[in-house]
Design an enzyme around this catalytic site. Structure first.
Site, short mmCIF file in Angstrom:
data_model
loop_
_atom_site.label_atom_id
_atom_site.label_comp_id
_atom_site.label_asym_id
_atom_site.label_seq_id
_atom_site.Cartn_x
_atom_site.Cartn_y
_atom_site.Cartn_z
N CYS A 2 -8.55 -5.09 -23.37
CA CYS A 2 -9.25 -4.42 -22.27
C CYS A 2 -8.40 -4.38 -21.00
O CYS A 2 -7.61 -5.27 -20.75
CB CYS A 2 -10.55 -5.13 -21.96
SG CYS A 2 -11.62 -5.27 -23.37
N ARG A 27 -2.00 -1.26 -23.89
CA ARG A 27 -2.57 -2.55 -24.26
C ARG A 27 -3.48 -2.44 -25.48
O ARG A 27 -3.88 -3.45 -26.06
CB ARG A 27 -3.37 -3.11 -23.08
CG ARG A 27 -2.54 -3.28 -21.83
CD ARG A 27 -3.37 -3.82 -20.72
NE ARG A 27 -3.83 -5.14 -21.03
CZ ARG A 27 -3.17 -6.25 -20.77
NH1 ARG A 27 -2.00 -6.19 -20.18
NH2 ARG A 27 -3.66 -7.43 -21.08
N TRP A 73 -11.47 -2.74 -25.56
CA TRP A 73 -11.07 -3.04 -26.95
C TRP A 73 -12.24 -3.85 -27.50
O TRP A 73 -12.48 -4.97 -27.07
CB TRP A 73 -9.79 -3.85 -26.92
CG TRP A 73 -9.07 -3.96 -28.24
CD1 TRP A 73 -8.20 -3.06 -28.78
CD2 TRP A 73 -9.13 -5.07 -29.15
NE1 TRP A 73 -7.72 -3.54 -29.97
CE2 TRP A 73 -8.27 -4.76 -30.23
CE3 TRP A 73 -9.82 -6.27 -29.17
CZ2 TRP A 73 -8.09 -5.61 -31.31
CZ3 TRP A 73 -9.64 -7.12 -30.25
CH2 TRP A 73 -8.78 -6.78 -31.31
N ASN A 99 -13.37 -7.93 -18.48
CA ASN A 99 -12.51 -8.38 -19.58
C ASN A 99 -12.87 -9.82 -19.88
O ASN A 99 -13.10 -10.59 -18.96
CB ASN A 99 -11.03 -8.35 -19.17
CG ASN A 99 -10.52 -6.95 -18.94
OD1 ASN A 99 -11.20 -5.98 -19.22
ND2 ASN A 99 -9.31 -6.86 -18.42
N GLY A 100 -12.88 -10.20 -21.13
CA GLY A 100 -13.22 -11.58 -21.49
C GLY A 100 -14.50 -11.61 -22.29
O GLY A 100 -14.97 -10.56 -22.77
N GLU A 480 10.30 -12.59 -38.49
CA GLU A 480 10.12 -11.60 -37.43
C GLU A 480 10.39 -10.18 -37.95
O GLU A 480 9.67 -9.24 -37.61
CB GLU A 480 11.06 -11.96 -36.26
CG GLU A 480 11.09 -10.99 -35.09
CD GLU A 480 9.75 -10.77 -34.40
OE1 GLU A 480 8.77 -11.45 -34.73
OE2 GLU A 480 9.67 -9.87 -33.56
N LYS A 484 7.68 -7.17 -37.84
CA LYS A 484 7.94 -5.90 -37.17
C LYS A 484 7.61 -4.75 -38.11
O LYS A 484 6.97 -3.79 -37.73
CB LYS A 484 9.41 -5.78 -36.74
CG LYS A 484 9.84 -6.59 -35.55
CD LYS A 484 9.33 -6.10 -34.22
CE LYS A 484 8.02 -6.69 -33.87
NZ LYS A 484 7.96 -8.00 -33.27
N GLU A 487 3.66 -4.49 -38.88
CA GLU A 487 2.73 -4.15 -37.80
C GLU A 487 2.83 -2.70 -37.34
O GLU A 487 1.86 -2.14 -36.86
CB GLU A 487 2.87 -5.10 -36.62
CG GLU A 487 4.15 -4.98 -35.85
CD GLU A 487 4.23 -5.97 -34.70
OE1 GLU A 487 3.19 -6.34 -34.14
OE2 GLU A 487 5.35 -6.36 -34.35
N HIS A 503 10.33 -20.40 -55.60
CA HIS A 503 9.11 -21.18 -55.79
C HIS A 503 7.87 -20.30 -55.87
O HIS A 503 6.77 -20.74 -55.59
CB HIS A 503 8.98 -22.23 -54.68
CG HIS A 503 10.12 -23.18 -54.67
ND1 HIS A 503 10.26 -24.18 -55.61
CD2 HIS A 503 11.21 -23.26 -53.87
CE1 HIS A 503 11.38 -24.85 -55.37
NE2 HIS A 503 11.98 -24.30 -54.32
N LYS A 602 -1.86 -5.10 -27.17
CA LYS A 602 -0.62 -5.68 -26.66
C LYS A 602 -0.79 -7.15 -26.35
O LYS A 602 0.08 -7.96 -26.61
CB LYS A 602 -0.16 -4.91 -25.42
CG LYS A 602 1.12 -5.43 -24.80
CD LYS A 602 2.29 -5.34 -25.76
CE LYS A 602 3.55 -5.99 -25.22
NZ LYS A 602 4.48 -6.33 -26.30
C1 F6R Z 1 4.24 -8.78 -32.48
C2 F6R Z 1 3.60 -9.17 -31.25
C3 F6R Z 1 2.62 -10.29 -31.30
C4 F6R Z 1 2.78 -11.18 -30.06
C5 F6R Z 1 1.66 -12.24 -30.03
C6 F6R Z 1 1.83 -13.19 -28.85
O1 F6R Z 1 5.17 -7.76 -32.25
O2 F6R Z 1 3.81 -8.61 -30.22
O3 F6R Z 1 2.74 -11.02 -32.47
O4 F6R Z 1 4.03 -11.79 -30.10
O5 F6R Z 1 0.43 -11.61 -29.94
O6 F6R Z 1 1.81 -12.50 -27.64
P1 F6R Z 1 2.38 -13.14 -26.33
O7 F6R Z 1 3.84 -13.29 -26.49
O8 F6R Z 1 2.02 -12.19 -25.23
O9 F6R Z 1 1.72 -14.48 -26.18
#
Ligand code: F6R
Length: 607
Positions: A2, A27, A73, A99-100, A480, A484, A487, A503, A602
């Site tokens: 949000c 976001r 959101w 928000n929250g 990672e 990437k 997602e 394993h 985000k």
């Molecule tokens: C993946 C991604 C998420 C964030 C996670 C933590 O590309 O962006 O996995 O890394 O939500 O977010 P932050 O770093 O803002 O705590």
């Protein structure tokens, strides 16, 4: 997740609110709404779906000089028109954005229903709007204060009232809010990106604080009505950092920005002549930190992967036992902490709910807490005892890229900083620092050879399953790389420490399955070559990330992407780049919305 924007001043509020909402789109959201207020009352327009749907129905004919806007959101209630914010009381005199999560909304709803209040939505925010209306006695600030005393949960909220045009009352607990200070105008936002086009002068609202905002004045108080004095601060970010420019996607912009974002991250922090690391944010706790018996690094998602690299770095350079934990597990696990434990939270946004909760738990148990955070003034930056900012600039793309390399860089700096105060010789530190200083140029070089990454994506983007393998420092990079890919392209991908493949996961390998193997020069090179053989034997197609000069590997792999040679602990900063590019191109080829992947937000500010 949000987003909140507010404006009060002399200009037309509507275009400023719409533009602010547009800058919050990154976001992630599923509905949007606006409340405009003037002497005639409060008019609310809201709509499920994209912001363009709201723009089509909002009445732009009436001039208004104050208002609030929200992108939602969905958490409580489906993402539809009714549940979109702002929410109002029955008489439509108040409009609230939030928000929250209000945790006691059920109890408050029942209480209000007994008083005859009828609800129109399923949201916890409507409860807040109805409660404020019930408590209103001619003073909006007072009504909000009283209402918030009844509420448990988290909020970054703002409200306007028909009886007090030109006034916005806002409050914060666990969800960020900043007030932008302009010439005869003020703005309110949950994220600096929403107001950066208008001002870089801001006041950060703290937890448990409220603001009464008019065009000419911001009055800050605590929830108990005690006055709060705060300095106006300057946001370092510039408008071009949050704009796409000539780039096709924010994700690509942020990938190619990494040579400069890493230079910014390193600036002023290493002294090559003395082999020393300078981290101003750690000066006050260096003694305590050096005596730490144990370090726990917490984070989520990509930040957790960076933390895992940090674990290896701290143990190798500083010889301090270190563990990495998912913040969400740590917070509920009854962890054993004492005053010899240091807990480091790693986060781009500084607002991830699980990481904040882990931090709070660590603080309550007496651990020294540090933040490795990108967003200045964020909750984690404020709540930790000390910390180091990433300084990589705003990250708008939902998939974290430059924040990952920034996080690893800061953790490397911290490990060297601590190492020098323990066992690391000045010669070894000087060598490490020189290698770190060379990383931005190495990244630049990898980016110039990006065509190979695109070719890999073109060849394999139609495959449903990918495997990523790495060892040692490159094991977190394998995780990672897989994250990437999944997602943003929705391809199923798994990352593994290469030796674990036998394993179980080896059963997945079939003819032509893409297996990305990070096989750079180093202590486990021979072992990873064995893993490549195991994949080949079962028909897998190997995409190797290798060190420049390794010609033999091209005999074993279908594709080789080369990265410059560097010290083993710094390899993740280089090997992550091709994996980011492969994921990006695969998503583009598959027609996915790279910057707004489905179901993702985000910054994950709810549990
Ligand atoms: C993946 C991604 C998420 C964030 C996670 C933590 O590309 O962006 O996995 O890394 O939500 O977010 P932050 O770093 O803002 O705590």
């Amino acid at each position: 997740m949000c987003g909140i924007i507010g404006y009060v001043g002399k200009r037309q509020a509507l275009p400023i609110l719409i533009e602010g909402l547009r800058r919050l789109e990154y976001r992630g959201y599923d509905s949007a709404g606006i409340a405009l207020s003037d002497e005639q009352g409060v008019s609310v327009t809201k709509s499920a779906g994209r912001l363009s749907a709201l723009e089509q129905i909002v009445d732009a004919s009436q001039p208004h000089t104050s208002g609030i806007g929200h992108t939602r959101w969905a958490t409580h209630g489906a993402p539809n028109d009714v549940n979109a914010h702002p929410h109002q009381d029955g008489a439509g005199r108040f409009a609230v954005i939030h928000n929250g999560i209000i945790e006691n909304d059920r109890a408050l709803r029942v209480y209000l229903q007994r008083k005859g209040v009828e609800f129109t939505s399923e949201t916890d925010t409507e409860v807040l709007a109805q409660l404020i209306a019930q408590l209103y006695n001619g003073d909006l600030e007072d009504a909000v204060r009283q209402a918030l005393h009844e509420v448990s949960g988290t909020y970054g909220m703002a409200v306007v009232c028909a009886d007090e045009p030109g006034v916005i009352v806002a409050a914060r607990k666990g969800s960020p809010l900043i007030i932008g200070v302009g010439q005869g105008e003020h703005l309110l936002a949950s994220d600096a990106a929403a107001i950066l086009a208008h001002t870089t002068q801001v006041v950060y609202l703290g937890d448990g604080e409220m603001a009464r905002i008019t065009a000419d004045e911001v009055r800050l108080t605590t929830l108990d009505a005690m006055p709060v004095a705060k300095d106006v601060e300057e946001i370092e970010w510039s408008l071009d950092q949050i704009e796409l420019g000539w780039h096709e996607h924010f994700m690509l912009k942020e990938i190619v920005e990494q040579p400069s974002s890493l230079k910014n991250c390193l600036r002023g922090r290493i002294n090559l002549e003395e082999g020393a690391v300078r981290l101003g944010g750690l000066v006050d706790c260096t003694r305590e930190l050096t005596r730490a018996k144990r370090i726990i690094i917490v984070g989520c998602g990509t930040a957790w992967h960076a933390a895992l690299v940090g674990e290896y770095l701290f143990e190798e350079l500083a010889r301090i036992p270190t563990e990495t934990e998912y913040a969400s597990e740590f917070r509920y696990r009854n962890p054993v902490l004492d005053d010899g434990t240091v807990v480091i939270s790693v986060s781009q946004s500084g607002e991830t709910a699980d990481t904040i909760a882990a931090l709070t738990e660590a603080k309550q148990r007496g651990a020294l807490t540090l933040g490795v955070v990108n967003v200045v003034g964020s909750t984690m930056a404020r709540e930790t005892d000390a910390g180091v900012y990433l300084h990589v600039g705003p990250e708008i793309g939902v998939a974290s890229t430059k924040a990952f390399t920034g996080q690893v860089t800061v953790l490397a700096l911290m490990a060297c900083y601590l190492g020098r105060r323990k066992h690391l010789s000045s010669t070894a530190a000087a060598q490490f620092n020189a290698a770190l200083a060379a990383v931005p140029d190495h990244v630049e070089k990898i980016l110039t050879a990006a065509d190979e990454c695109k070719a890999v994506a073109q060849k394999y983007s139609d495959r449903d399953n990918w495997l990523y393998l790495g060892r040692g420092y490159n094991y977190p990079v394998a995780l990672e790389g897989a994250l990437k890919l999944k997602e943003i392209s929705y391809i199923h991908a798994e990352g593994l420490p290469a030796a674990e493949m036998k394993h179980g996961p080896i059963a997945l390998i079939t003819d032509g399955m893409p297996v990305v193997v990070i096989a750079t020069a180093g202590s486990q090179y021979e072992k990873i070559i064995n893993n490549i053989q195991e994949v080949r034997t079962r028909g897998g197609s190997v995409i190797a990330i290798a060190t420049e000069g390794d010609r033999e590997i091209s005999q074993l792999a279908e594709h080789v992407i080369y990265v410059p040679d560097t010290l083993e602990p710094l390899q993740p900063l280089l090997t992550a780049i091709p994996l980011q590019l492969i994921a990006y191109h695969a998503a583009v080829i598959r027609g996915c919305n790279v910057d707004k992947p489905r179901n993702l937000a985000k910054s994950v500010t709810v549990e």
